[in-house]
Design a protein around this motif. Structure first.
Motif, PDB file in Angstrom:
ATOM      1  N   LEU A 146       6.035   1.980  -4.946  1.00 44.87           N
ATOM      2  CA  LEU A 146       6.821   1.680  -4.398  1.00 44.87           C
ATOM      3  C   LEU A 146       6.762   2.524  -3.158  1.00 44.87           C
ATOM      4  O   LEU A 146       6.599   2.052  -1.722  1.00 44.87           O
ATOM      5  CB  LEU A 146       7.415   0.870  -5.030  1.00 44.87           C
ATOM      6  CG  LEU A 146       8.420   0.142  -4.171  1.00 44.87           C
ATOM      7  CD1 LEU A 146       7.495  -1.576  -3.252  1.00 44.87           C
ATOM      8  CD2 LEU A 146       9.405  -0.490  -4.720  1.00 44.87           C
ATOM      9  N   GLY A 147       7.382   3.829  -3.422  1.00 48.61           N
ATOM     10  CA  GLY A 147       7.477   4.108  -2.457  1.00 48.61           C
ATOM     11  C   GLY A 147       6.523   5.551  -1.961  1.00 48.61           C
ATOM     12  O   GLY A 147       7.120   6.167  -1.025  1.00 48.61           O
ATOM     13  N   ILE A 148       5.188   5.604  -2.304  1.00 39.71           N
ATOM     14  CA  ILE A 148       4.346   6.414  -2.376  1.00 39.71           C
ATOM     15  C   ILE A 148       3.896   6.040  -0.942  1.00 39.71           C
ATOM     16  O   ILE A 148       3.296   4.191  -0.262  1.00 39.71           O
ATOM     17  CB  ILE A 148       3.630   6.790  -2.918  1.00 39.71           C
ATOM     18  CG1 ILE A 148       4.129   6.985  -4.655  1.00 39.71           C
ATOM     19  CG2 ILE A 148       1.660   6.964  -2.521  1.00 39.71           C
ATOM     20  CD1 ILE A 148       2.846   7.388  -5.649  1.00 39.71           C
ATOM     21  N   PRO A 149       3.568   6.816   0.172  1.00 39.07           N
ATOM     22  CA  PRO A 149       2.220   6.659   1.665  1.00 39.07           C
ATOM     23  C   PRO A 149       1.554   5.580   0.762  1.00 39.07           C
ATOM     24  O   PRO A 149       0.364   6.418  -0.025  1.00 39.07           O
ATOM     25  CB  PRO A 149       2.569   8.092   2.710  1.00 39.07           C
ATOM     26  CG  PRO A 149       4.234   8.081   2.373  1.00 39.07           C
ATOM     27  CD  PRO A 149       3.790   8.318   0.576  1.00 39.07           C
ATOM     28  N   GLU A 150       1.362   4.933   1.951  1.00 36.78           N
ATOM     29  CA  GLU A 150       0.213   4.128   2.270  1.00 36.78           C
ATOM     30  C   GLU A 150      -1.133   5.135   2.066  1.00 36.78           C
ATOM     31  O   GLU A 150      -2.390   5.235   1.235  1.00 36.78           O
ATOM     32  CB  GLU A 150      -0.058   3.148   3.202  1.00 36.78           C
ATOM     33  CG  GLU A 150      -0.962   2.514   3.066  1.00 36.78           C
ATOM     34  CD  GLU A 150      -1.053   1.182   4.089  1.00 36.78           C
ATOM     35  OE1 GLU A 150      -1.938  -0.078   4.129  1.00 36.78           O
ATOM     36  OE2 GLU A 150      -0.472   0.914   5.055  1.00 36.78           O
ATOM     37  N   ASP A 151      -1.686   6.092   3.115  1.00 34.27           N
ATOM     38  CA  ASP A 151      -2.625   7.188   2.983  1.00 34.27           C
ATOM     39  C   ASP A 151      -2.627   8.036   1.475  1.00 34.27           C
ATOM     40  O   ASP A 151      -3.872   8.647   1.415  1.00 34.27           O
ATOM     41  CB  ASP A 151      -2.541   7.492   4.550  1.00 34.27           C
ATOM     42  CG  ASP A 151      -1.089   9.019   4.235  1.00 34.27           C
ATOM     43  OD1 ASP A 151      -0.189   8.633   4.012  1.00 34.27           O
ATOM     44  OD2 ASP A 151      -0.780   9.365   5.353  1.00 34.27           O
ATOM     45  N   LEU A 152      -1.799   7.765   0.857  1.00 36.80           N
ATOM     46  CA  LEU A 152      -1.660   8.486  -0.252  1.00 36.80           C
ATOM     47  C   LEU A 152      -2.108   7.916  -1.521  1.00 36.80           C
ATOM     48  O   LEU A 152      -2.128   8.175  -2.623  1.00 36.80           O
ATOM     49  CB  LEU A 152      -0.207   9.203  -0.324  1.00 36.80           C
ATOM     50  CG  LEU A 152      -0.363  10.291   0.624  1.00 36.80           C
ATOM     51  CD1 LEU A 152       1.104  11.198   0.338  1.00 36.80           C
ATOM     52  CD2 LEU A 152      -1.797  12.086   0.830  1.00 36.80           C
ATOM     53  N   GLY A 153      -2.791   6.012  -1.544  1.00 35.99           N
ATOM     54  CA  GLY A 153      -2.562   5.285  -2.502  1.00 35.99           C
ATOM     55  C   GLY A 153      -1.414   4.701  -2.799  1.00 35.99           C
ATOM     56  O   GLY A 153      -1.417   3.800  -3.561  1.00 35.99           O
ATOM     57  N   GLY A 154      -0.331   4.677  -2.215  1.00 34.81           N
ATOM     58  CA  GLY A 154       0.415   3.859  -2.554  1.00 34.81           C
ATOM     59  C   GLY A 154       0.690   2.389  -1.504  1.00 34.81           C
ATOM     60  O   GLY A 154      -0.509   2.231  -0.987  1.00 34.81           O
ATOM     61  N   ILE A 155       1.692   1.727  -1.176  1.00 33.27           N
ATOM     62  CA  ILE A 155       1.703   0.095  -0.595  1.00 33.27           C
ATOM     63  C   ILE A 155       2.706   0.480   0.721  1.00 33.27           C
ATOM     64  O   ILE A 155       2.758  -0.151   0.808  1.00 33.27           O
ATOM     65  CB  ILE A 155       2.116  -0.889  -1.548  1.00 33.27           C
ATOM     66  CG1 ILE A 155       3.191  -0.504  -2.305  1.00 33.27           C
ATOM     67  CG2 ILE A 155       1.293  -0.809  -2.412  1.00 33.27           C
ATOM     68  CD1 ILE A 155       4.198  -1.902  -2.958  1.00 33.27           C
ATOM     69  N   SER A 156       3.882   1.958   0.608  1.00 33.66           N
ATOM     70  CA  SER A 156       4.708   2.315   1.595  1.00 33.66           C
ATOM     71  C   SER A 156       3.883   2.386   3.033  1.00 33.66           C
ATOM     72  O   SER A 156       3.390   3.500   3.148  1.00 33.66           O
ATOM     73  CB  SER A 156       5.778   3.232   1.170  1.00 33.66           C
ATOM     74  OG  SER A 156       6.351   3.557   2.211  1.00 33.66           O
ATOM     75  N   GLU A 157       4.248   1.787   3.510  1.00 32.01           N
ATOM     76  CA  GLU A 157       3.971   2.208   5.477  1.00 32.01           C
ATOM     77  C   GLU A 157       4.890   2.182   6.262  1.00 32.01           C
ATOM     78  O   GLU A 157       4.594   2.876   6.893  1.00 32.01           O
ATOM     79  CB  GLU A 157       3.785   0.643   6.372  1.00 32.01           C
ATOM     80  CG  GLU A 157       2.624  -0.262   4.884  1.00 32.01           C
ATOM     81  CD  GLU A 157       2.417  -2.016   6.326  1.00 32.01           C
ATOM     82  OE1 GLU A 157       2.465  -1.892   7.189  1.00 32.01           O
ATOM     83  OE2 GLU A 157       0.730  -1.777   5.610  1.00 32.01           O
ATOM     84  N   GLU A 158       6.239   2.677   5.890  1.00 29.71           N
ATOM     85  CA  GLU A 158       7.748   2.889   6.107  1.00 29.71           C
ATOM     86  C   GLU A 158       8.184   3.285   5.209  1.00 29.71           C
ATOM     87  O   GLU A 158       8.031   3.486   4.393  1.00 29.71           O
ATOM     88  CB  GLU A 158       7.679   2.490   7.637  1.00 29.71           C
ATOM     89  CG  GLU A 158       7.865   0.827   6.771  1.00 29.71           C
ATOM     90  CD  GLU A 158       8.787  -0.284   8.049  1.00 29.71           C
ATOM     91  OE1 GLU A 158       8.589   0.080   9.038  1.00 29.71           O
ATOM     92  OE2 GLU A 158       9.473  -0.908   7.432  1.00 29.71           O
ATOM     93  N   ARG A 159       9.276   4.227   5.614  1.00 25.46           N
ATOM     94  CA  ARG A 159      10.169   4.102   3.909  1.00 25.46           C
ATOM     95  C   ARG A 159      10.553   3.537   3.769  1.00 25.46           C
ATOM     96  O   ARG A 159      11.414   2.483   4.303  1.00 25.46           O
ATOM     97  CB  ARG A 159      11.795   4.818   5.201  1.00 25.46           C
ATOM     98  CG  ARG A 159      11.746   6.547   5.970  1.00 25.46           C
ATOM     99  CD  ARG A 159      11.642   7.443   4.763  1.00 25.46           C
ATOM    100  NE  ARG A 159      13.094   7.325   4.039  1.00 25.46           N
ATOM    101  CZ  ARG A 159      13.680   8.505   3.862  1.00 25.46           C
ATOM    102  NH1 ARG A 159      12.986   9.029   5.282  1.00 25.46           N
ATOM    103  NH2 ARG A 159      15.038   8.535   3.155  1.00 25.46           N
ATOM    104  N   SER A 160      10.911   3.381   2.449  1.00 28.51           N
ATOM    105  CA  SER A 160      10.702   2.426   1.848  1.00 28.51           C
ATOM    106  C   SER A 160      12.382   2.066   1.358  1.00 28.51           C
ATOM    107  O   SER A 160      12.891   1.739  -0.200  1.00 28.51           O
ATOM    108  CB  SER A 160      10.185   2.333   0.784  1.00 28.51           C
ATOM    109  OG  SER A 160       9.908   3.626  -0.356  1.00 28.51           O
ATOM    110  N   ALA A 161      13.256   2.435   1.085  1.00 24.52           N
ATOM    111  CA  ALA A 161      14.866   2.457   0.914  1.00 24.52           C
ATOM    112  C   ALA A 161      15.107   1.447   1.066  1.00 24.52           C
ATOM    113  O   ALA A 161      16.311   0.958  -0.256  1.00 24.52           O
ATOM    114  CB  ALA A 161      15.595   3.590   1.538  1.00 24.52           C
ATOM    115  N   MET A 162      15.001   0.170   1.518  1.00 30.33           N
ATOM    116  CA  MET A 162      15.939  -1.494   1.393  1.00 30.33           C
ATOM    117  C   MET A 162      14.957  -1.587   0.329  1.00 30.33           C
ATOM    118  O   MET A 162      15.478  -2.748  -0.825  1.00 30.33           O
ATOM    119  CB  MET A 162      15.175  -1.966   2.767  1.00 30.33           C
ATOM    120  CG  MET A 162      16.119  -3.318   2.908  1.00 30.33           C
ATOM    121  SD  MET A 162      17.635  -2.827   3.412  1.00 30.33           S
ATOM    122  CE  MET A 162      18.422  -3.842   1.953  1.00 30.33           C
TER     123      MET A 162
END
Length: 455
Positions: A146-162
Motif C-alpha cells: 500500500l505504501g510502496i511507490p508504483e514504480d517500485l512495484g507498489g500501488i502508491s502514486e503519492e504519499r499514502s499516509a491518509m
C-alpha cells in the motif's frame, strides 16, 4: 454495479495492467480472489495441531534467529531511492471527506475485516498468534504494498499516509492485534519506500511485492522505566566495516517469524534507524506476550554485538528520519485506536437498547444514554484530529503539532472508551463471551506502544 463486479481484467496477481490500473485495483482484485477462495472458511477452523504450535508464543520461548532467505544486495548504496510524491493539497474549505479512491479502499478493507479478521479475533487473542489464513488473505488484497511507490512495484502514486490511516482504522475495527500483525510487513516496506536508498529498495522491496512476502517488523519500544522513544538505550557503535548494535527491543510484532527488522538505536547521540536481517549473529528473540494486542505475537529482541554493514542505515543519521518514523507510527496507532473504539461503540449501542433492567431497556436511563453519547463525541474528536494529522503528513507538511494532539486524545479518550464499554455491559463486560474486554485491553496499548506499525 457492485464493488466486486466492477473489477477490470488485470495482469499479474489480478493487478490491472499499466494502461487501465488505478491505485485501488490491486486491493479490489485481491478481495475478489478472497471471496472465491476457501480462506474465509479456514480462519473459522482451529485444528488441535495448530493449537499446539500457536501456544509456543503464548507460553514464551527463547531462540536465536536464523535467516530464512538471503536478500540479494544491490549496488549504488549511496544513491537516493524512489520517493512517493506529496499528495495534492485540497483547495477551499477544510474538508476531511475521503476521496472516491480512498472510500473504495475503505470498503474493500472493511469487508476483509468483517468477514475474515473479526471471526478469527478471539482465537488469535487466546493463542497469541495470527492464523496463517488471515495473514494470507491480507496479502491477497495487497496490504504490504500500500505504501510502496508504483514504480517500485507498489500501488502508491503519492504519499499514502491518509490511505494508510483509513486502512488501519478499518482493520482495527475487526481486531487491533490482527491489524498490527497484518500491517507490520507493509510498515517496513513503507519505511523503505520513504527513506531507503536505491540499493536498499532494490535489495528488499522485491520480496514485499512478490508472492512470498516476508514477515518484518519495526522495533522502537524498549523495556525501560519512563522510556523516551526519541532517546533509545540501544546503541550503535561505528567500526571499520559498519556498525555494532547492542540493546533490547520489546513489543515487536511477529518477531519470531520476521526476516527483516527496522531497529532504532543511538548513534553519536542521535536516534537512527538500522536495517537488520534476522540471520544476524547475536540477535535473539524471546516471546513477550502482553496484556493486549496479543494476536500480533509480540516478542522481545536482544542484540548482543550484532554487526551490520555500513549501508544498513535507513535514512539520515541526524535524527530527522527517526523522528519522522516515530510520528508516522503514532499516527498509525491513533488510527488503530479509532477503529477499535468504533467497534466498541457499534457493540454497546444495540446492547443497551436490548438489555432489560427493571422492566425497560437500560438505554432509557440517562446515565447510560449519556455515556454512550460521550463515547460517540470523543470518538469523533479522535477521528478529526487524526485525519488532519494524516492529511498534512500526506501533503508533505509539518504535522508535529497535529500528531501530538491526536496521540494525546487517542491514548486518553481511547482508553476511556474501552473502560466505558466494559462498564456499560456490566458483568458481561468482564467475561470473554463478549469482545469488549479484549478491545479494552487493546486500547490500553495506544499510549504505550511505539513503532511496530506506521503509515
Amino acid at each position: 454495479m457492485s464493488l466486486i463486479s466492477s473489477l477490470r481484467p488485470g495482469g499479474r496477481h489480478g493487478v490491472p495492467s499499466s494502461e487501465s490500473r488505478d491505485p485501488i485495483g490491486f486491493l479490489v482484485a485481491g478481495l475478489n480472489r478472497l471471496a472465491q477462495s476457501d480462506l474465509i472458511d479456514k480462519v473459522k477452523l482451529r485444528k488441535p495441531a495448530e493449537q499446539a504450535v500457536f501456544s509456543v508464543t503464548r507460553d514464551g520461548f527463547k531462540v536465536l534467529t536464523t535467516a530464512s532467505r538471503t536478500f540479494a544486495k544491490a549496488g549504488r548504496s549511496g544513491t537516493p531511492g524512489s520517493r512517493p510524491a506529496p499528495a495534492s493539497t485540497p483547495r477551499g474549505v477544510f474538508d476531511l471527506t475521503p476521496t472516491e479512491d480512498e472510500q473504495m479502499l475503505v470498503d474493500v478493507v472493511t469487508q476483509y475485516a468483517d468477514e475474515v479478521v473479526r471471526p478469527a479475533a478471539a482465537g488469535a487473542d487466546e493463542t497469541c498468534e495470527a492464523p496463517q489464513a488471515v495473514l494470507e488473505a491480507g496479502l491477497g488484497i495487497g496490504l504490504p504494498i500500500l505504501g510502496i511507490p508504483e514504480d517500485l512495484g507498489g500501488i502508491s502514486e503519492e504519499r499514502s499516509a491518509m490511505a494508510g490511516t483509513l486502512v488501519a482504522e478499518a482493520l482495527a475495527k475487526g481486531d487491533m492485534g490482527l491489524a498490527v500483525a497484518s500491517l507490520a510487513p507493509g510498515s517496513v516496506a513503507t519505511a523503505l519506500g520513504l527513506w531507503g536508498t536505491d540499493a536498499q529498495q532494490q535489495t528488499y522491496l522485491p520480496a514485499f511485492t512478490g508472492d512470498d512476502v516476508p514477515a518484518a517488523a519495526l522495533a522502537l519500544t524498549e523495556p525501560t522505566v519512563l522510556f523516551d522513544v526519541l532517546s533509545p538505550s540501544t546503541t550503535a557503535r561505528r567500526t571499520a566495516d559498519g556498525y555494532v548494535l547492542d540493546g533490547v527491543k520489546t513489543l515487536v510484532p511477529r518477531g519470531a517469524r520476521a526476516e527483516l527488522f527496522v531497529l532504532g538505536a543511538s548513534l553519536d547521540g542521535k536516534p537512527v534507524l538500522f536495517l537488520v536481517e534476522s540471520g544476524a549473529a547475536g540477535l535473539e528473540v524471546e516471546g513477550d506476550p502482553a496484556m493486549g494486542v496479543r494476536a500480533a505475537s509480540l516478542t522481545k529482541l536482544t542484540l548482543t554485538g550484532v554487526t551490520v554493514p555500513a549501508d544498513a542505515v535507513l535514512g539520515e543519521t541526524d535524527g530527522s528520519t527517526y523522528t519522522e518514523c516515530v510520528r508516522l507510527s503514532r499516527l498509525a496507532w491513533c488510527a488503530l485506536s479509532i477503529g477499535t473504539a468504533q467497534a466498541v461503540l457499534d457493540y454497546v449501542t444495540p446492547y443497551v437498547k436490548e438489555r432489560q433492567a427493571f422492566g425497560e431497556p437500560i438505554a432509557h436511563r440517562q446515565s447510560v444514554a449519556f455515556m454512550v453519547a460521550d463515547i460517540a463525541i470523543e470518538l469523533q474528536a479522535m477521528r478529526l484530529l487524526t485525519y488532519k494529522a494524516a492529511a498534512r503528513a500526506a501533503a508533505g507538511k509539518d504535522f508535529t503539532r497535529e500528531v501530538a494532539l491526536a496521540r494525546k486524545a487517542c491514548a486518553d479518550k481511547g482508553m476511556r472508551i474501552g473502560l466505558d464499554g466494559v462498564q456499560l455491559l456490566g458483568g458481561h463486560g468482564f467475561v470473554k463471551e463478549h469482545p469488549v474486554e479484549r478491545w479494552y485491553r487493546d486500547l490500553r496499548a495506544v499510549g504505550i506502544m511505539e513503532g511496530a506499525v506506521l503509515v
